[in-house]
Scaffold this motif. Structure first.
Motif, PDB file in Angstrom:
ATOM      1  N   UNK A  82       5.710  -1.845  -8.467  1.00 34.10           N
ATOM      2  CA  UNK A  82       5.149  -0.897  -7.500  1.00 34.10           C
ATOM      3  C   UNK A  82       5.707  -1.167  -6.096  1.00 34.10           C
ATOM      4  N   UNK A  83       5.827  -2.442  -5.725  1.00 32.20           N
ATOM      5  CA  UNK A  83       6.391  -2.805  -4.421  1.00 32.20           C
ATOM      6  C   UNK A  83       7.818  -2.280  -4.294  1.00 32.20           C
ATOM      7  N   UNK A  84       8.598  -2.390  -5.369  1.00 31.90           N
ATOM      8  CA  UNK A  84       9.977  -1.891  -5.348  1.00 31.90           C
ATOM      9  C   UNK A  84      10.010  -0.372  -5.182  1.00 31.90           C
ATOM     10  N   UNK A  85       9.066   0.324  -5.825  1.00 36.48           N
ATOM     11  CA  UNK A  85       8.996   1.778  -5.696  1.00 36.48           C
ATOM     12  C   UNK A  85       8.637   2.180  -4.266  1.00 36.48           C
ATOM     13  N   UNK A  86       7.698   1.451  -3.670  1.00 34.45           N
ATOM     14  CA  UNK A  86       7.308   1.738  -2.290  1.00 34.45           C
ATOM     15  C   UNK A  86       8.505   1.554  -1.361  1.00 34.45           C
ATOM     16  N   UNK A  87       9.270   0.491  -1.597  1.00 37.40           N
ATOM     17  CA  UNK A  87      10.424   0.201  -0.740  1.00 37.40           C
ATOM     18  C   UNK A  87      11.453   1.339  -0.761  1.00 37.40           C
ATOM     19  N   UNK A  88      11.502   2.089  -1.875  1.00 36.86           N
ATOM     20  CA  UNK A  88      12.466   3.191  -2.004  1.00 36.86           C
ATOM     21  C   UNK A  88      11.910   4.517  -1.502  1.00 36.86           C
ATOM     22  N   UNK A  89      10.607   4.554  -1.221  1.00 38.46           N
ATOM     23  CA  UNK A  89       9.974   5.791  -0.785  1.00 38.46           C
ATOM     24  C   UNK A  89      10.485   6.193   0.604  1.00 38.46           C
ATOM     25  N   UNK A 116       0.826  -1.206   0.000  1.00 36.55           N
ATOM     26  CA  UNK A 116       0.000   0.000   0.000  1.00 36.55           C
ATOM     27  C   UNK A 116       0.856   1.250   0.000  1.00 36.55           C
ATOM     28  N   UNK A 117       2.002   1.220   0.725  1.00 35.49           N
ATOM     29  CA  UNK A 117       2.786   2.419   0.903  1.00 35.49           C
ATOM     30  C   UNK A 117       2.134   3.302   1.945  1.00 35.49           C
ATOM     31  N   UNK A 118       2.577   4.529   2.064  1.00 35.95           N
ATOM     32  CA  UNK A 118       1.978   5.449   3.022  1.00 35.95           C
ATOM     33  C   UNK A 118       1.280   6.612   2.329  1.00 35.95           C
ATOM     34  N   UNK A 119       1.499   6.732   1.018  1.00 37.86           N
ATOM     35  CA  UNK A 119       0.814   7.764   0.257  1.00 37.86           C
ATOM     36  C   UNK A 119      -0.447   7.220  -0.373  1.00 37.86           C
ATOM     37  N   UNK A 120      -0.910   7.852  -1.429  1.00 38.02           N
ATOM     38  CA  UNK A 120      -2.113   7.396  -2.120  1.00 38.02           C
ATOM     39  C   UNK A 120      -1.796   6.109  -2.862  1.00 38.02           C
ATOM     40  N   UNK A 121      -2.508   5.059  -2.529  1.00 38.23           N
ATOM     41  CA  UNK A 121      -2.227   3.745  -3.112  1.00 38.23           C
ATOM     42  C   UNK A 121      -2.885   3.612  -4.474  1.00 38.23           C
ATOM     43  N   UNK A 122      -2.180   2.972  -5.411  1.00 40.68           N
ATOM     44  CA  UNK A 122      -2.772   2.720  -6.718  1.00 40.68           C
ATOM     45  C   UNK A 122      -3.793   1.604  -6.602  1.00 40.68           C
ATOM     46  N   UNK A 123      -4.736   1.572  -7.540  1.00 41.74           N
ATOM     47  CA  UNK A 123      -5.825   0.594  -7.479  1.00 41.74           C
ATOM     48  C   UNK A 123      -5.305  -0.834  -7.418  1.00 41.74           C
ATOM     49  N   UNK A 124      -4.325  -1.128  -8.257  1.00 40.61           N
ATOM     50  CA  UNK A 124      -3.800  -2.490  -8.293  1.00 40.61           C
ATOM     51  C   UNK A 124      -3.214  -2.923  -6.974  1.00 40.61           C
ATOM     52  N   UNK A 125      -2.620  -1.979  -6.245  1.00 41.92           N
ATOM     53  CA  UNK A 125      -2.042  -2.300  -4.943  1.00 41.92           C
ATOM     54  C   UNK A 125      -3.124  -2.654  -3.942  1.00 41.92           C
ATOM     55  N   UNK A 126      -4.236  -1.929  -3.957  1.00 45.97           N
ATOM     56  CA  UNK A 126      -5.323  -2.214  -3.021  1.00 45.97           C
ATOM     57  C   UNK A 126      -5.939  -3.573  -3.310  1.00 45.97           C
ATOM     58  N   UNK A 127      -6.090  -3.907  -4.581  1.00 43.61           N
ATOM     59  CA  UNK A 127      -6.650  -5.211  -4.946  1.00 43.61           C
ATOM     60  C   UNK A 127      -5.737  -6.334  -4.466  1.00 43.61           C
TER      61      UNK A 127
END
Length: 445
Positions: free
Chosen positions: A158-165, A105-116
């Motif tokens: 997307x998971x990799x991008x979240x990990x770098x956030x 999910x991350x901590x910002x606005x989650x993309x639709x695919x991440x929520x699913x």
């Protein structure tokens, strides 16, 4: 019936040999008494599980996201041996699973695919894989590339991008630290449950509880949550779900020491906290995808987590009213573990959760705003009272005699939300017509 008993005991209930036990306030408890004979009135057996307490859902065992059903089942006994270890393992698995999904999910606005990818159904599947040791927990997180490999390359990127956030990395550092404290505390509780010396046992439990409070302070860090104003409602909910689980572990430590008044106080406060957190995230829903994520999960939290917590709290209150004779009988009752076949029947994460079927039906019959508002009505008694009052008043104005306060008191939250939405739309329509008429009259002059 809120509780499930072994087939032998269930047959005895149906034959009138055993009778279910209720608290003084009429709440069903997880045990039965002998109906007659030389043992008439004595406790006969504990339940083996919780059944769904919601008539609108399929018959199934309660499978909360954060609660450990075993806690409610044995609230008439001090925790010992395998029951404690089972409860500890259930809480640890839940926290690890819920915490790990924040990496999607991350901590910002989650993309639709991440929520699913981490919705209720997927989360239950992931937790099941953790329970069966198909996924390994490291520092409270999972290898999500392995867990979600079938979800597509876009999600893995997307998971990799979240990990770098940067913001998520700050969250992750704190969560790793908090989970370490939590896990060490649970290990200490496991050791405490094996000690025969009561004094040493209580000292170890108290020490473990202090560690749990330290972990709770990290998970419940309001300053961090407030500083990160961009945190998304789904990420906020996942963080709070971890808090709820640790609160249950703390309540468990008091119960292990026989402090049932403290257990009851913690659980009453937890019920309020869960409802408050649910109202907060639902009120912040802005996108349809967020409603798709939240509705099944909040419904499950109400029908499963809160049901288990409330049942546990009812047992804690009832236990304090028992005399020494009843207490001795409870101590002597064996805990009957469900067999493998029953365990499968109670495992609700094998099939699509019924909350989705309910949501799909609601989408066909209701506006998204009414569906969202039904969650607020479900989780907040004040909101329900205000909505019922509004609908009752408007019904009188419209001459709808069937919508009495008595009927509204037993109506489902979705029914009340639909009626409220209908009347609000009519009021807004009347206001628009009045404004148009007034504008026309002004232009004519």
């Amino acid at each position: 019936m809120l509780y499930q008993f072994s087939p032998l005991i269930q047959a005895g209930i149906e034959a009138g040999k055993y009778v279910p036990v209720f608290s003084e306030t009429g709440i069903p408890l997880s045990m039965v008494r002998h109906a007659a004979g030389p043992h008439g009135g004595q406790f006969a057996a504990h339940a083996i599980g919780l059944a769904s307490n919601n008539a609108g859902m399929a018959a199934m065992g309660l499978n909360p996201l954060t609660a450990a059903p075993q806690l409610a089942m044995s609230a008439g006994q001090l925790y010992q041996g395998q029951m404690t270890l089972n409860a500890v393992k259930a809480l640890s698995t839940s926290v690890a699973t819920l915490q790990a999904t924040t990496a999607v999910i991350g901590v910002g606005v989650a993309v639709t695919g991440a929520l699913v990818a981490v919705n209720l159904w997927q989360t239950l599947k992931i937790r099941k894989d953790v329970k069966q040791m198909r996924l390994e927990v490291q520092e409270g997180f999972l290898n999500l590339h392995e867990a979600l490999a079938d979800q597509g390359e876009e999600l893995l990127q997307h998971i990799d991008l979240v990990a770098k956030d940067v913001e998520f990395r700050a969250h992750r550092t704190i969560l790793v630290q908090a989970y370490g404290k939590f896990n060490k505390a649970l290990n200490r509780l496991q050791t405490a449950s094996t000690l025969k010396d009561i004094g040493r046992r209580n000292d170890e439990i108290t020490a473990a509880r202090d560690m749990l409070f330290d972990a709770l302070a990290d998970y419940d860090n309001h300053q961090l949550m407030e500083v990160m104003e961009s945190i998304s409602p789904p990420a906020y909910l996942r963080r709070r779900e971890c808090v709820w689980a640790i609160e249950q572990a703390i309540a468990m430590t008091y119960q292990m020491q026989g402090e049932f008044s403290a257990v009851s106080d913690r659980l009453v406060a937890l019920d309020k906290a869960i409802r408050h957190d649910a109202v907060k995230v639902v009120s912040d829903i802005e996108e349809p995808e967020e409603l798709d994520f939240f509705f099944p999960e909040i419904l499950r939290i109400h029908n499963h987590d809160l049901a288990a917590i409330n049942a546990w709290q009812a047992h804690a209150d009832w236990y304090q009213s028992l005399d020494k004779k009843d207490l001795q009988q409870l101590q002597e009752l064996p805990i009957i573990q469900p067999d493998a076949e029953a365990g499968v029947a109670l495992d609700a994460d094998l099939e699509k959760p019924p909350e989705y079927t309910y949501y799909e039906t609601a989408q066909e019959q209701s506006h998204a705003r009414a569906i969202r508002d039904s969650l607020l009505i479900l989780m907040d008694s004040n909101t329900r009272a205000e909505s019922q009052e509004y609908v009752a008043e408007r019904a009188i104005q419209e001459g709808l005699n069937s919508l009495t306060e008595k009927n509204l008191a037993v109506a489902t939250p979705l029914t009340i939300a639909n009626l409220e939405y209908y009347f609000i739309c009519r009021d807004e329509s009347f206001e628009e017509e009045a404004e148009e008429a007034e504008a026309l009259e002004t232009s004519n002059h």
